[in-house]
Design an enzyme around this catalytic site. Structure first.
Site, PDB file in Angstrom:
ATOM      1  N   LEU D  92       0.831  -1.208   0.000  1.00 13.39           N
ATOM      2  CA  LEU D  92       0.000   0.000   0.000  1.00 13.39           C
ATOM      3  C   LEU D  92       0.867   1.261   0.000  1.00 13.39           C
ATOM      4  CD1 LEU D  92      -2.505  -1.470   2.608  1.00 13.39           C
ATOM      5  CD2 LEU D  92      -3.015  -0.993   0.199  1.00 13.39           C
ATOM      6  N   PRO D  93       0.265   2.413  -0.358  1.00 14.00           N
ATOM      7  CA  PRO D  93       1.073   3.604  -0.632  1.00 14.00           C
ATOM      8  C   PRO D  93       1.790   4.261   0.540  1.00 14.00           C
ATOM      9  CG  PRO D  93      -1.108   3.798  -1.643  1.00 14.00           C
ATOM     10  CD  PRO D  93      -1.144   2.604  -0.735  1.00 14.00           C
ATOM     11  N   THR D 121       6.441   0.431   1.782  1.00  7.32           N
ATOM     12  CA  THR D 121       7.553   1.119   2.435  1.00  7.32           C
ATOM     13  C   THR D 121       6.975   2.094   3.441  1.00  7.32           C
ATOM     14  OG1 THR D 121       8.929   0.884   0.488  1.00  7.32           O
ATOM     15  CG2 THR D 121       9.601   2.550   2.085  1.00  7.32           C
ATOM     16  N   LYS D 196      15.912  -0.873   4.092  1.00 11.00           N
ATOM     17  CA  LYS D 196      15.495  -0.282   2.828  1.00 11.00           C
ATOM     18  C   LYS D 196      15.689   1.235   2.841  1.00 11.00           C
ATOM     19  CE  LYS D 196      12.115   0.465  -0.650  1.00 11.00           C
ATOM     20  NZ  LYS D 196      10.880   0.159  -1.316  1.00 11.00           N
ATOM     21  N   LYS D 271       9.576  10.193  -1.383  1.00  6.92           N
ATOM     22  CA  LYS D 271       8.822   9.568  -0.284  1.00  6.92           C
ATOM     23  C   LYS D 271       9.777   8.808   0.643  1.00  6.92           C
ATOM     24  CE  LYS D 271       5.939   5.671   0.850  1.00  6.92           C
ATOM     25  NZ  LYS D 271       5.509   4.339   0.438  1.00  6.92           N
TER      26      LYS D 271
END
Lengths: 322, 322, 322, 322
Positions: D92-93, D121, D196, D271
């Site tokens: 999901l975003p 993320t 990450k 982001k």
């Protein structure tokens, strides 16, 4: 922050208190105060001096005892405290504690006549969320963060930056005037915090900038006082260069002349820059200088300088040996 | 830079000129002027107005013709010009041109009575080297860079930052007063340049900082004028926020209200930041904010905004679409 | 810089030397070497090992004596030295010393058969100016800066970055191969320096970036070796993360495991970043990350860390107390 | 991110799928997938190819229809979906949507056999909080963010960075192998996200650094390919310089050769940098280069370049006219 005001003060503060005391004649209010730390303790005391009835809470017993000795009523539960007051101030360290505190105070309903006023420095987004939650329960909530530091809190010379409706601003103005000398209406909910964060970001940028410019000028051979005079009568001048010069020997009253003690701590400016960075991220606003200022202060903090006045950045940058 | 001064001016400038004219009664001097560009042309004209005899040179024929029409003597060789004057001003674009120009003027010896005064903005190291070369030949050389921009040059309201001995400062002061209103003695040779570069570095940092703070405040929901008032009465205030606000509609006389035309160009602040970076490197002075300001202005220049006023950094940073 | 090469080496260097020695059979040259410091001393020795006749100069008598013991002829005047050689190498600390040295060597004319090769790290602009001066006198001049550090100089495994014509590159290649293992033709005069400065700017950016990423990962709870493996098999990998990790315990041969001693000093990377900043300014190239890297290393230098390996930036940034 | 892999692929992917299909023989699982966007759609398809039974949800009907056509069962309520699966992936975003989605899925209790795996993320802090909430209800939750982009998702060549216990890592490994080729165990809950974010911060720093170094080298006169070869065999090399060079004409398969289309978008790296900045703030970690990289990408986004590959920073920085 305005240490220089220390020198005016005692008589002034006293006479102002008299006037304020009178201006609340027939208007003594029940006022709650949650958070009696370095700032909050003085602010609550000033409300008592102005003739209000104080209802207080803090997790520190000595802080409560101190206010009790001045006439305040001490509570062990903030929810109970909140039921008994016209205005309730919160002055707490960070987002999470403010959030949890309001959760606790309002979980079982609110006194619909209470106006909650948060004077902590927190994220404007949290302000908006708290305002929604509390207005849904029937009471009012506004943000009113301050500048002026511990001396401003002590002498009732704080600046309040208020976010709320015009009516709410007018409703709280006279109470805020018992603790400060400038009460600014910044706009809607959260705009007090937004104004404070944007101003303090600029303050940090100025302070580092002045430190670099002074250091460069000095290393190139200029006399510090001469260069300070030049910059202060020219286009490089700013609050930090004029009233809070980071180079020892330039501004007599500045923390730079007192081993960078007192004043506005590196920890606090770093916290404010962290909040400013957060809202810049969520609003997609580029702040290259603000972000670098944040990193520089974070580096100072990691070097153990967190408790020193934020003008110590000059001392950090200047070369001692080469 | 002081555009606001435009509004006082015409009568004032006239009456000041009268007074200055008188103050040089019996003191009309032979003054050389090499470099009659946007700044130099006005400066030379003001010296004529003050009653001095001007001897001028420029590679542009129209620039020379303009001064000739006002009574100046035009030369085709600066070495010859330099033999005939008490004071010789240079007002040239950069280090290399200044260096070459002095080489040419002094290669075959100097008039030992001449005081050479460089008002260009150059590296303080070059100042020191020129001073050595020229004093070795028997004449004197000092640096006296200016701030105030084209309007200041036109209205004789420039600030001069002088580097030289006390005696040299006193010797040139009354001549500089024909072109400016503040004549500051900054210290020894090169210190005029050092002061200018350090001040302008701070100016660039302030301007970008104010642009970021205004942009952040606006994007968070504050009214631009309201926030400008808050910052200007608080710790974030600076020359750029008070007198040259980069947001259109805030400072009526600022270039921001005139499509960022006029004022102090991005090209010029980038040049000054380049010189400041150079002296910071050679003096091992950390300038993190100054270096970032330099890079930001260099980016603006590479985006084709070099000729715009340097407050356009606000316009560059604000988000238009998201 | 390639410390890992230390482990191969002694036999290799010996066998390579044999091969090189043979390749100059019937080709022993008269080679001058000006500057016998940490790098130059080893380089000159390798030329002797390869069978050439060395003519040397240094201001340090012990440095000269050392080469004399290996068979070199020592000179007290570089101008005289320069008359006697086919190739003349300069390996000197900075722009000013290189400039002065060539001025002295060539003031009274040159041997037109000499190829001058500067292996110092200097401004590409100075390279171009020296090339013009020397070619005007009838000799040739090229730039051939090196990477590989003291170990590379010692073991004849340097990389040479050559700026000059194709013919000049071919003329010097076999001589450079006596001191290095990679001889790259980068382009015209100055392009050797340009390549070195741009590469080292990237190296500094990488090293600080890896230090930040490792520090962040560790503080968030990752094991340093685990994260190093992740980054090294992913998009964040770089020379610094793979072969020179700044965190102690990750790359066994890196200076981080030896108290940041040896390696590539903070002083030298700061010097290179200063040169890179200078050419970026004069070529109007934005280098925001490069400029910040420069400032960070300048800060480390001002904190007394100039003699430590440049990977100490990790140690500087990590929080010890909070 | 690994566009170059596009060229291998179709046959490989097919044969890998066969192998994987077999490896789950007798091991077909019920797997939920919430979030069928550019990444999730391909990932879910690969799970079907590997022989698993898919239970899916997305707010987009076409996205659901697409998976339905491949054999998946579509749900209108995620809480119901979650009751029926052994593994449940969320892709999901952002933080808020992930948080809300888990709230909804688990509000009325969980199937205690389900392992929830978030491949979005998000902030590692949110991971830890979700893990606590879900384990308190009796199920398991781990983080497994990915790198490799849309091509990696399509060809089942993603890298998964897993945060959880050793047992949980082993329990999910074979399922993740249906979608990726490298499955790394990074540590405890949240460490997948931490790895990450720290890696991608380094990637952003490298990309901007390479862009500056290439631009500087080119403007100084070097040929782009020549300089890329030099840097790639020297200490400045990194993933971005070797496999994803931002200068058109250097790496044939890089987005720079395709008008900066495809690849890894400026929006996404911005982001990730925002999340990295957030965790750096909350962990008091100085990230000067990371913060500057964040601001540079935020500036690109505000200039309308959000949908372009993140290597467009080179194009943004290079000077076209001066």
């Amino acid at each position: 922050m305005s240490l220089r005001i220390v020198s005016q003060s005692v008589l002034n503060a006293w006479s102002q208190t008299l006037i304020r005391g009178m201006s609340t004649q027939g208007g003594s209010k029940n006022i709650g105060f949650v958070g009696l730390g370095n700032m909050g303790g003085h602010m609550a005391s000033n409300l008592i001096k102005a003739g209000h009835k104080l209802h207080v809470f803090d997790i520190s017993k000595p802080a409560c005892d101190n206010l009790k000795a001045k006439g305040a009523t001490v509570y062990s539960k903030t929810a109970e405290l909140a039921q008994n007051v016209d205005f309730l101030f919160t002055m707490l360290p960070n987002n999470d504690i403010v959030d949890a505190s309001y959760e606790e105070m309002t979980a079982n309903g609110v006194n619909k006549n209470t106006i909650f006023i948060d004077s902590s420095t927190i994220d404007p987004t949290l302000v908006k969320s708290l305002q929604k939650r509390i207005s849904a329960k029937g009471a009012r909530f506004i943000d009113a963060p301050v500048s002026g530091g511990v001396p401003g809190a002590e002498q009732a010379t704080l600046t309040f930056m208020v976010g709320g409706t015009e009516a709410e601003y007018n409703a709280v103005k006279s109470v805020l005037e018992c603790m400060g000398k400038r009460i600014t209406h910044c706009g809607d909910y959260g705009m007090g915090q937004a104004a404070k964060l944007a101003n303090n970001m600029m303050l940090a940028i100025s302070m580092i900038g002045v430190s670099e410019a002074m250091n460069l000028a000095i290393r190139l051979g200029l006399n510090p006082k001469t260069f300070a005079e030049i910059i202060n009568s020219s286009t490089g001048r700013c609050w930090a260069s004029e009233l809070y010069n980071p180079v020892p020997g330039v501004t007599p009253t500045a923390p730079a002349n007192n081993s960078y003690k007192g004043g506005f701590s590196t920890d606090l400016i770093t916290k404010d820059l962290g909040l400013a960075s957060g809202v810049a991220t969520s609003s997609n606003t580029p702040i290259p200088m603000g972000a670098l200022a944040h990193q520089i202060y974070r580096t100072l903090k990691s070097k153990g300088l967190g408790s020193k006045d934020f003008s110590i950045v000059y001392d950090f940058m200047k070369n001692e040996n080469n």
